[in-house]
Design a protein around this motif. Structure first.
Motif, PDB file in Angstrom:
ATOM      1  N   GLY B   4       0.498  -1.081   0.028  1.00  0.00           N
ATOM      2  CA  GLY B   4       0.058   0.440  -0.401  1.00  0.00           C
ATOM      3  C   GLY B   4       0.770   1.750   0.079  1.00  0.00           C
ATOM      4  N   LEU B   5       0.540   2.158   0.414  1.00  0.00           N
ATOM      5  CA  LEU B   5       1.129   3.875   0.315  1.00  0.00           C
ATOM      6  C   LEU B   5       2.384   3.565   1.461  1.00  0.00           C
ATOM      7  CD1 LEU B   5      -2.030   5.956   0.369  1.00  0.00           C
ATOM      8  CD2 LEU B   5      -0.950   5.319  -1.469  1.00  0.00           C
ATOM      9  N   SER B   6       2.727   4.417   0.916  1.00  0.00           N
ATOM     10  CA  SER B   6       4.030   4.157   2.416  1.00  0.00           C
ATOM     11  C   SER B   6       3.290   5.230   3.555  1.00  0.00           C
ATOM     12  CB  SER B   6       5.168   4.916   1.730  1.00  0.00           C
ATOM     13  OG  SER B   6       5.040   6.402   1.099  1.00  0.00           O
ATOM     14  N   LYS B   7       4.451   5.818   4.481  1.00  0.00           N
ATOM     15  CA  LYS B   7       3.750   6.390   5.693  1.00  0.00           C
ATOM     16  C   LYS B   7       3.890   7.979   5.324  1.00  0.00           C
ATOM     17  CE  LYS B   7       5.575   3.659   9.245  1.00  0.00           C
ATOM     18  NZ  LYS B   7       6.630   3.388  10.678  1.00  0.00           N
ATOM     19  N   GLU B   8       4.655   8.585   3.933  1.00  0.00           N
ATOM     20  CA  GLU B   8       4.568  10.078   2.816  1.00  0.00           C
ATOM     21  C   GLU B   8       3.608   9.698   3.389  1.00  0.00           C
ATOM     22  OE1 GLU B   8       7.772   7.638   3.745  1.00  0.00           O
ATOM     23  OE2 GLU B   8       8.946   9.033   5.724  1.00  0.00           O
ATOM     24  N   GLY B  29       3.737  10.167  15.355  1.00  0.00           N
ATOM     25  CA  GLY B  29       4.019   9.297  13.868  1.00  0.00           C
ATOM     26  C   GLY B  29       3.336  10.115  12.982  1.00  0.00           C
ATOM     27  N   ILE B  30       2.983   9.069  12.115  1.00  0.00           N
ATOM     28  CA  ILE B  30       2.398   9.041  10.787  1.00  0.00           C
ATOM     29  C   ILE B  30       2.376  10.784  11.017  1.00  0.00           C
ATOM     30  CG2 ILE B  30       1.238   8.944   8.391  1.00  0.00           C
ATOM     31  CD1 ILE B  30       0.902   6.180   9.255  1.00  0.00           C
ATOM     32  N   PRO B  31       0.933  11.026  11.562  1.00  0.00           N
ATOM     33  CA  PRO B  31       0.700  13.043  11.794  1.00  0.00           C
ATOM     34  C   PRO B  31       1.245  13.494  11.334  1.00  0.00           C
ATOM     35  CG  PRO B  31      -0.624  10.699  13.204  1.00  0.00           C
ATOM     36  CD  PRO B  31       0.281  10.854  12.527  1.00  0.00           C
ATOM     37  N   SER B  32       2.936  13.554  12.406  1.00  0.00           N
ATOM     38  CA  SER B  32       3.904  14.291  12.199  1.00  0.00           C
ATOM     39  C   SER B  32       4.022  14.571  10.742  1.00  0.00           C
ATOM     40  CB  SER B  32       4.826  14.140  13.643  1.00  0.00           C
ATOM     41  OG  SER B  32       5.751  12.481  12.806  1.00  0.00           O
ATOM     42  N   LEU B  33       4.370  13.638  10.275  1.00  0.00           N
ATOM     43  CA  LEU B  33       4.803  13.911   8.480  1.00  0.00           C
ATOM     44  C   LEU B  33       3.806  14.603   7.527  1.00  0.00           C
ATOM     45  CD1 LEU B  33       5.215  10.450   8.237  1.00  0.00           C
ATOM     46  CD2 LEU B  33       7.462  11.742   9.126  1.00  0.00           C
ATOM     47  N   GLY B  61      22.291  25.125  13.659  1.00  0.00           N
ATOM     48  CA  GLY B  61      23.118  26.585  13.098  1.00  0.00           C
ATOM     49  C   GLY B  61      21.760  27.671  13.875  1.00  0.00           C
ATOM     50  N   GLU B  62      20.316  26.743  14.232  1.00  0.00           N
ATOM     51  CA  GLU B  62      18.845  27.458  13.671  1.00  0.00           C
ATOM     52  C   GLU B  62      18.224  27.032  15.574  1.00  0.00           C
ATOM     53  OE1 GLU B  62      16.844  28.446   9.929  1.00  0.00           O
ATOM     54  OE2 GLU B  62      16.194  26.770  11.208  1.00  0.00           O
ATOM     55  N   GLU B  63      19.050  25.963  16.000  1.00  0.00           N
ATOM     56  CA  GLU B  63      18.845  25.692  17.050  1.00  0.00           C
ATOM     57  C   GLU B  63      18.514  26.176  18.320  1.00  0.00           C
ATOM     58  OE1 GLU B  63      21.375  23.406  16.091  1.00  0.00           O
ATOM     59  OE2 GLU B  63      20.860  21.607  15.376  1.00  0.00           O
ATOM     60  N   ASP B  64      17.032  26.478  18.503  1.00  0.00           N
ATOM     61  CA  ASP B  64      17.141  26.842  20.045  1.00  0.00           C
ATOM     62  C   ASP B  64      16.455  25.994  21.215  1.00  0.00           C
ATOM     63  OD1 ASP B  64      16.187  28.872  21.852  1.00  0.00           O
ATOM     64  OD2 ASP B  64      15.574  30.116  21.120  1.00  0.00           O
ATOM     65  N   PRO B  65      17.090  25.549  21.945  1.00  0.00           N
ATOM     66  CA  PRO B  65      16.547  24.360  23.385  1.00  0.00           C
ATOM     67  C   PRO B  65      15.202  25.540  24.120  1.00  0.00           C
ATOM     68  CG  PRO B  65      18.597  25.233  24.189  1.00  0.00           C
ATOM     69  CD  PRO B  65      17.848  26.022  22.855  1.00  0.00           C
ATOM     70  N   ASP B  66      14.511  26.840  23.462  1.00  0.00           N
ATOM     71  CA  ASP B  66      13.803  26.946  24.143  1.00  0.00           C
ATOM     72  C   ASP B  66      12.609  27.095  23.151  1.00  0.00           C
ATOM     73  OD1 ASP B  66      14.617  28.103  26.732  1.00  0.00           O
ATOM     74  OD2 ASP B  66      15.276  29.645  26.344  1.00  0.00           O
ATOM     75  N   VAL B  67      12.856  26.501  22.153  1.00  0.00           N
ATOM     76  CA  VAL B  67      11.984  26.177  20.797  1.00  0.00           C
ATOM     77  C   VAL B  67      11.607  24.466  20.897  1.00  0.00           C
ATOM     78  CG1 VAL B  67      10.884  27.493  18.590  1.00  0.00           C
ATOM     79  CG2 VAL B  67      12.736  28.697  19.721  1.00  0.00           C
ATOM     80  N   ILE B  68      10.538  23.768  21.354  1.00  0.00           N
ATOM     81  CA  ILE B  68      10.285  22.216  20.958  1.00  0.00           C
ATOM     82  C   ILE B  68       8.995  22.554  20.734  1.00  0.00           C
ATOM     83  CG2 ILE B  68      12.520  22.186  22.169  1.00  0.00           C
ATOM     84  CD1 ILE B  68      10.342  20.610  24.208  1.00  0.00           C
ATOM     85  N   ASN B  69       8.322  21.851  19.902  1.00  0.00           N
ATOM     86  CA  ASN B  69       7.489  20.519  19.462  1.00  0.00           C
ATOM     87  C   ASN B  69       7.106  20.122  20.897  1.00  0.00           C
ATOM     88  OD1 ASN B  69       8.034  18.928  18.194  1.00  0.00           O
ATOM     89  ND2 ASN B  69       7.412  19.241  16.368  1.00  0.00           N
ATOM     90  N   ALA B  70       5.237  19.214  20.388  1.00  0.00           N
ATOM     91  CA  ALA B  70       5.102  18.701  21.691  1.00  0.00           C
ATOM     92  C   ALA B  70       5.627  17.137  20.491  1.00  0.00           C
ATOM     93  CB  ALA B  70       3.545  18.563  21.223  1.00  0.00           C
ATOM     94  N   THR B  71       6.505  17.142  19.999  1.00  0.00           N
ATOM     95  CA  THR B  71       7.333  15.821  19.968  1.00  0.00           C
ATOM     96  C   THR B  71       8.965  15.962  20.743  1.00  0.00           C
ATOM     97  OG1 THR B  71       5.691  14.995  18.255  1.00  0.00           O
ATOM     98  CG2 THR B  71       7.787  14.077  17.931  1.00  0.00           C
ATOM     99  N   PHE B 102      -4.542  15.930  13.426  1.00  0.00           N
ATOM    100  CA  PHE B 102      -4.678  14.783  12.954  1.00  0.00           C
ATOM    101  C   PHE B 102      -3.582  14.009  14.098  1.00  0.00           C
ATOM    102  CE2 PHE B 102      -4.112  17.650   9.180  1.00  0.00           C
ATOM    103  CZ  PHE B 102      -4.926  16.661   8.693  1.00  0.00           C
ATOM    104  N   LEU B 103      -4.691  12.838  14.290  1.00  0.00           N
ATOM    105  CA  LEU B 103      -4.114  11.487  15.401  1.00  0.00           C
ATOM    106  C   LEU B 103      -3.647  10.232  15.001  1.00  0.00           C
ATOM    107  CD1 LEU B 103      -6.091  12.501  18.633  1.00  0.00           C
ATOM    108  CD2 LEU B 103      -4.475  13.422  18.285  1.00  0.00           C
ATOM    109  N   GLY B 104      -2.664   8.983  15.733  1.00  0.00           N
ATOM    110  CA  GLY B 104      -2.929   8.151  15.102  1.00  0.00           C
ATOM    111  C   GLY B 104      -3.278   7.593  16.476  1.00  0.00           C
ATOM    112  N   ALA B 105      -3.271   5.474  15.427  1.00  0.00           N
ATOM    113  CA  ALA B 105      -4.129   5.370  16.367  1.00  0.00           C
ATOM    114  C   ALA B 105      -4.196   3.406  16.358  1.00  0.00           C
ATOM    115  CB  ALA B 105      -5.875   5.348  15.912  1.00  0.00           C
ATOM    116  N   PHE B 106      -4.501   3.127  17.897  1.00  0.00           N
ATOM    117  CA  PHE B 106      -3.956   1.681  17.961  1.00  0.00           C
ATOM    118  C   PHE B 106      -5.005   0.863  17.105  1.00  0.00           C
ATOM    119  CE2 PHE B 106      -1.587   2.496  22.342  1.00  0.00           C
ATOM    120  CZ  PHE B 106       0.096   2.961  21.300  1.00  0.00           C
TER     121      PHE B 106
END
Lengths: 232, 220
Positions: B4-8, B29-33, B61-71, B102-106
């Motif tokens: 079937g389809l790839s994750k992407e 998971g897949i939703p983060s893509l 070079g652009e990374e700032d440890p004070d700027v992250i996402n929920a992942t 968008f959520l992943g699921a079991f």
């Protein structure tokens, strides 16, 4: 008013065995890292830690940091949070959990926030649709409001809150930076004693009142953090 | 065996549900893509740790440890971005201010029940994060996942056997094999992956699928 203390060790001096502690941060972002290290040095036991995740791993060395250090050091009796995080995959932690040496209470993230907020805001609880029809609703009062089901959630208070801000003045007014804000403004009002560590400590009057995120009225002690690793 | 389809490709198809002007949250998971396929669109990404207007991953070079996402990835803040506390971030979620998540699921059931936080068994340590709030709060919940689990068991089931995240909350399911809409009449198969027939998809789906008269191939 001057709420400064000289060191992180002095700031946590009275966090004794059995204390209930709110520990701010999300992942390793906006965590009170100096206060946590001081609490590891102090070695208080049987702590209840309320924190989004129980520490997290540094992407570079793969080791656990943040509140996870307290678990690693055997200081935690109970973790209340929304997501244990990568620590849940580690064999030593699984063993603590299996042998019931650590108790876990998992709460949906929005409910966790709002329960803490209620404690600081003097509210007796709130009705939320989150968790209806799931194991989270077990044992909770249910109510139909405007045709929708809600469950009653109660406040979650603590003895201490460990807070991290970017800047603060001697009176405890705090300014956060970007996503390091996260749980900090919610947790500071919800404990009997809120201890804030800051990267930059300034004199009273140096902060623009419009830029203050947490006013000093919610903060009992403020300390300039000794070292910032800021792992991610 | 056919693939079937790839994750992407699942993420790319899921991203086509997003309309310009939407406020959108992406799960693990897949939703983060999905973020990758929304680049350049007039869409605001919400990250539950308190970032509204998440930009692309931070470059070296652009990374700032004070700027992250929920992942917990180091990201950037898009122009027009805003920072809020956790409490306000979940006010956004529960208060119905998000257009889509968008959520992943079991497992997803016939009536749109979602299970994605806890694997049964005493030794499995659960973690719920923001999933339950997103399930009740977002205007549309789209599940992006693989159609079957690793041993081939259907993840689209009559009733979830795993502990629920939310009841009757899923509106659309995008998998490697199909696009399925949850309706009052049942699950409607709207699109099939290239090379797959409705019968083949039915074989790995527990509830009876209603085949849409307009059934088409997923454009890859």
């Amino acid at each position: 008013m001057d709420k400064t203390v000289k060191s992180s060790d002095e700031a946590v001096r009275d966090i004794n065995d059995g204390a209930i502690i709110l520990s701010a941060g999300f992942g390793l972002c906006g965590i009170p890292e100096n206060l946590i290290r001081a609490l590891v040095r102090k070695g208080s036991k049987d702590l209840t830690i309320i924190c989004n995740n129980l520490g997290s791993t540094d992407s570079k060395d793969g080791q656990i940091y943040g509140a996870g250090l307290l678990a690693k050091n055997g200081q935690i009796k109970k973790f209340i949070g929304s997501f244990p995080g990568p620590i849940a995959k580690l064999p030593w932690f699984k063993e603590l959990y299996r042998s019931k040496k650590i108790e876990l209470e998992i709460i949906p993230q929005g409910t966790l926030n709002e329960r803490i907020r209620c404690a600081g805001a003097g509210l007796g609880g709130f009705y939320t649709p989150t968790g209806v029809g799931t194991p989270i609703e077990e044992g909770k009062e249910k109510r139909l409001i405007d045709g929708r089901e809600y469950i009653l959630e109660l406040p979650l208070a603590a003895d201490f809150a460990l807070i991290k801000a970017h800047k603060g003045d001697r009176a405890g007014n705090l300014v956060y930076r970007y996503s390091a804000r996260n749980y900090n403004p919610v947790m500071a009002p919800a404990a009997k004693v809120a201890i804030a560590e800051v990267e930059e400590l300034c004199e009273v009057g140096a902060l623009d009142p419009d830029s203050v995120h947490t006013p000093g009225i919610f903060v009992s002690r403020i300390v300039k953090g000794e070292t910032y690793e800021k792992r991610a | 065996m056919k693939k079937g389809l790839s994750k992407e490709a699942i993420a790319a198809r899921a991203a086509r549900e997003v309309q310009d002007g939407m406020y959108v949250n992406l799960g693990f998971g897949i939703p983060s893509l999905v973020a990758e396929y929304l680049a350049g669109r007039d869409v605001v990404l919400h990250s539950e740790n308190g970032l509204i207007g998440m930009g692309p991953l931070a470059k070296q070079g652009e990374e700032d440890p004070d700027v992250i996402n929920a992942t917990k990835q180091l990201v950037t803040i898009a122009p027009g971005g805003a920072i809020v506390s956790q409490s306000d971030s979940f006010m956004i979620i529960r208060g119905g201010h998000l257009d889509m998540t968008f959520l992943g699921a079991f497992q997803v059931s016939e009536n749109g029940d979602l299970a994605n936080w806890k694997v049964p068994g005493e030794d499995n340590i659960p973690g719920v994060g923001g999933a339950m709030d997103l399930a009740v709060g977002a205007k549309a919940v789209v599940v992006a996942m693989t159609h079957a689990d690793k041993d081939g068991s259907p993840k689209i089931v009559k009733e979830c056997s795993y502990p629920l995240t939310g009841r009757r909350c899923v509106s659309l399911i995008v998998t490697d094999l199909a696009v399925i809409r949850v309706t009052g009449q049942g699950l409607v198969l709207e699109e099939a992956a290239p090379g797959f027939t409705a019968e083949e998809i039915q074989k790995v789906t527990e509830p009876k699928l209603i085949v849409s008269p307009g059934l088409k191939e997923i454009a890859v």
